[in-house]
Design a protein around this motif. Structure first.
Motif, PDB file in Angstrom:
ATOM      1  N   LYS A   1       0.862  -1.186   0.000  1.00  0.00           N
ATOM      2  CA  LYS A   1       0.000   0.000   0.000  1.00  0.00           C
ATOM      3  C   LYS A   1       0.891   1.227   0.000  1.00  0.00           C
ATOM      4  N   LEU A   2       0.363   2.308  -0.533  1.00  0.00           N
ATOM      5  CA  LEU A   2       1.125   3.559  -0.451  1.00  0.00           C
ATOM      6  C   LEU A   2       0.719   4.268   0.830  1.00  0.00           C
ATOM      7  N   VAL A   3       1.691   4.533   1.684  1.00  0.00           N
ATOM      8  CA  VAL A   3       1.352   5.180   2.956  1.00  0.00           C
ATOM      9  C   VAL A   3       2.197   6.448   3.118  1.00  0.00           C
ATOM     10  N   LEU A   4       1.650   7.369   3.868  1.00  0.00           N
ATOM     11  CA  LEU A   4       2.347   8.624   4.135  1.00  0.00           C
ATOM     12  C   LEU A   4       3.377   8.376   5.237  1.00  0.00           C
ATOM     13  N   MET A   5       4.649   8.556   4.908  1.00  0.00           N
ATOM     14  CA  MET A   5       5.699   8.307   5.895  1.00  0.00           C
ATOM     15  C   MET A   5       6.047   9.610   6.601  1.00  0.00           C
ATOM     16  N   PRO A   6       6.256   9.559   7.898  1.00  0.00           N
ATOM     17  CA  PRO A   6       6.665  10.788   8.575  1.00  0.00           C
ATOM     18  C   PRO A   6       8.052  11.246   8.121  1.00  0.00           C
ATOM     19  N   GLN A   7       8.267  12.527   8.251  1.00  0.00           N
ATOM     20  CA  GLN A   7       9.543  13.117   7.837  1.00  0.00           C
ATOM     21  C   GLN A   7      10.688  12.493   8.647  1.00  0.00           C
ATOM     22  N   PRO A   8      11.796  12.089   8.002  1.00  0.00           N
ATOM     23  CA  PRO A   8      12.868  11.426   8.744  1.00  0.00           C
ATOM     24  C   PRO A   8      13.524  12.340   9.785  1.00  0.00           C
ATOM     25  N   ILE A   9      14.104  11.717  10.804  1.00  0.00           N
ATOM     26  CA  ILE A   9      14.759  12.456  11.891  1.00  0.00           C
ATOM     27  C   ILE A   9      16.236  12.616  11.524  1.00  0.00           C
ATOM     28  N   LYS A  10      16.612  13.827  11.168  1.00  0.00           N
ATOM     29  CA  LYS A  10      17.994  14.084  10.746  1.00  0.00           C
ATOM     30  C   LYS A  10      18.759  14.952  11.745  1.00  0.00           C
ATOM     31  N   LYS A  11      18.030  15.576  12.672  1.00  0.00           N
ATOM     32  CA  LYS A  11      18.695  16.469  13.633  1.00  0.00           C
ATOM     33  C   LYS A  11      18.472  15.972  15.060  1.00  0.00           C
ATOM     34  N   ALA A  12      19.517  16.112  15.873  1.00  0.00           N
ATOM     35  CA  ALA A  12      19.365  15.771  17.300  1.00  0.00           C
ATOM     36  C   ALA A  12      19.900  16.918  18.138  1.00  0.00           C
ATOM     37  N   VAL A  13      19.192  17.185  19.223  1.00  0.00           N
ATOM     38  CA  VAL A  13      19.592  18.231  20.174  1.00  0.00           C
ATOM     39  C   VAL A  13      20.142  17.542  21.431  1.00  0.00           C
ATOM     40  N   PHE A  14      21.292  18.006  21.878  1.00  0.00           N
ATOM     41  CA  PHE A  14      21.915  17.498  23.098  1.00  0.00           C
ATOM     42  C   PHE A  14      21.970  18.637  24.114  1.00  0.00           C
TER      43      PHE A  14
ATOM     44  N   ALA B   1      22.902   8.584  18.418  1.00  0.00           N
ATOM     45  CA  ALA B   1      22.145   9.389  17.449  1.00  0.00           C
ATOM     46  C   ALA B   1      22.555   9.022  16.017  1.00  0.00           C
ATOM     47  N   LYS B   2      23.864   8.875  15.811  1.00  0.00           N
ATOM     48  CA  LYS B   2      24.360   8.504  14.481  1.00  0.00           C
ATOM     49  C   LYS B   2      23.767   7.169  14.042  1.00  0.00           C
ATOM     50  N   ALA B   3      23.736   6.218  14.975  1.00  0.00           N
ATOM     51  CA  ALA B   3      23.216   4.878  14.664  1.00  0.00           C
ATOM     52  C   ALA B   3      21.730   4.918  14.325  1.00  0.00           C
ATOM     53  N   ALA B   4      21.060   6.012  14.713  1.00  0.00           N
ATOM     54  CA  ALA B   4      19.620   6.144  14.418  1.00  0.00           C
ATOM     55  C   ALA B   4      19.391   6.960  13.140  1.00  0.00           C
ATOM     56  N   GLY B   5      20.473   7.336  12.461  1.00  0.00           N
ATOM     57  CA  GLY B   5      20.335   8.060  11.196  1.00  0.00           C
ATOM     58  C   GLY B   5      20.455   9.569  11.300  1.00  0.00           C
ATOM     59  N   VAL B   6      20.791  10.072  12.492  1.00  0.00           N
ATOM     60  CA  VAL B   6      20.931  11.527  12.659  1.00  0.00           C
ATOM     61  C   VAL B   6      22.185  12.016  11.925  1.00  0.00           C
ATOM     62  N   GLU B   7      22.065  13.177  11.277  1.00  0.00           N
ATOM     63  CA  GLU B   7      23.191  13.731  10.513  1.00  0.00           C
ATOM     64  C   GLU B   7      23.648  15.081  11.029  1.00  0.00           C
ATOM     65  N   GLU B   8      22.800  15.743  11.834  1.00  0.00           N
ATOM     66  CA  GLU B   8      23.184  17.058  12.379  1.00  0.00           C
ATOM     67  C   GLU B   8      23.069  17.032  13.897  1.00  0.00           C
ATOM     68  N   PHE B   9      24.114  17.463  14.561  1.00  0.00           N
ATOM     69  CA  PHE B   9      24.218  17.343  16.015  1.00  0.00           C
ATOM     70  C   PHE B   9      24.253  18.745  16.620  1.00  0.00           C
ATOM     71  N   ILE B  10      23.232  19.058  17.403  1.00  0.00           N
ATOM     72  CA  ILE B  10      23.080  20.421  17.933  1.00  0.00           C
ATOM     73  C   ILE B  10      23.273  20.371  19.449  1.00  0.00           C
TER      74      ILE B  10
END
Ligand code: UTP
Length: 303
Positions: free
Chosen positions: A11-24, A60-69
């Motif tokens: 089925k075609l489903v609406l996927m939520p926007q991926p998580i690319k940023k993490a705040v520490f 965070a990296k292992a979860a696909g995060v690319e920007e670290f704030i």
């Protein structure tokens, strides 16, 4: 907010926007860990051979995060140095032929432009620290990791949240059961449904008295949040302990968008607390192939 349309189960489903940023948020004073934290950030305390913040960034990296704030504060510059190149060290390792150590160092250092720092001028609470990152996060869902909550897990804790979020969208937090007499130490959930692994959140209360706590399910320091949280944090209202609480802003989002808790698999250690920190050192050492035998033999003989 943009989201993609992808196929799932034919089925075609609406996927939520991926998580690319993490705040520490690393702006806290760490008063429970004085004197260690007088001149050193709590987040630089080491469990075995890595600082707490290093584990958090790896997770965070292992979860696909690319920007670290990082939301830092006074006396936290060691964190910036830790994630920066040290040319002197790198040149010395190269000159001494320590190629393995050099490669390992290069491997975990974030790339140019992947790290951003902002400063929380006053430690007014976790909610305030997260709000300080609003311009760096922008209008997209993001992760928050508290480095002093360290999780030993086969699948990194944030990855477990990201996987749940891919199905549910909305806000997702990591949760665990705590003894009822300890509810006044944590953010506690009121749940409307619970399948044993995932719960639907109906309410949230910061540090409730055990007599009135709606459950014994506590939030730990791993969150996926929608950017709407910044609108609620902008009110700058103080909550429990006179601090601007992240849980209060999250509670205001309940009912608007999906809000789930995930009973993560793994063991959480409160490394902002002395006993939790010692437990973490023992557990992480015993989980390492290169250390287990020695540490186990020592503990058996010593205890
Ligand atoms: P804690 O509740 O552990 O507070 O913060 P703390 O100040 O670090 O430590 P104690 O209680 O005085 O010993 C949880 C997380 O939120 C961050 C902390 O750095 C920690 O990662 N934090 C807290 C901020 O960034 N800013 C704040 O104003 C408060």
């Amino acid at each position: 907010m943009t989201a993609g349309i992808r196929p799932r189960n034919n089925k075609l489903v609406l996927m939520p926007q991926p998580i690319k940023k993490a705040v520490f948020p690393v702006g806290g004073l760490g008063t429970r860990f004085l004197p260690a934290t007088k001149a050193m950030p709590k987040e630089m305390l080491t469990v075995v051979d890595k600082p707490l913040i290093h584990y958090a960034v790896e997770e965070a990296k292992a979860a696909g995060v690319e920007e670290f704030i990082f939301v830092t504060g006074r006396g936290k510059s060691a964190i910036e140095d830790h994630f920066d190149h040290s040319h002197e060290l790198q040149d010395t390792l190269a000159a001494r032929g320590k190629t393995e150590a050099l490669a390992a160092l290069r491997d975990w250092l974030p790339g140019p432009g992947q790290v951003a720092y902002t400063r929380q001028q006053e430690p007014l609470g976790l909610g305030h620290a997260v709000w300080c990152a609003r311009h760096l996060v922008g209008d997209e869902p993001f992760a928050v990791l508290l480095a002093d909550d360290l999780v030993l897990a086969e699948t990194p804790c944030l990855k477990q949240l990201v996987d749940a979020y891919a199905e549910t969208g909305g806000n997702v937090v990591a949760v665990m059961d705590v003894p009822r007499e300890h509810t006044d130490r944590y953010g506690i959930l009121d749940v409307s449904s619970d399948d044993g692994r995932r719960v639907e959140v109906a309410g949230l209360v910061e540090k409730p008295d055990p007599a009135v706590a709606p459950s014994t399910l506590s939030i730990i320091g791993r969150y996926i949040l929608l950017p709407e949280v910044f609108d609620h944090l902008a009110r700058q209202e103080s909550g429990a302990g006179g601090e601007i609480q992240l849980t209060d802003a999250m509670a205001r989002m309940i009912g608007g968008s999906p809000f789930h808790g995930v009973r993560f698999e793994g063991r959480r250690f409160d490394c902002g607390d002395r006993v939790g920190f010692v437990h973490a050192n023992v557990a992480f050492a015993l989980a390492r192939d290169d250390l287990r035998e020695d540490v186990e033999a020592f503990l058996r003989a010593y205890v």
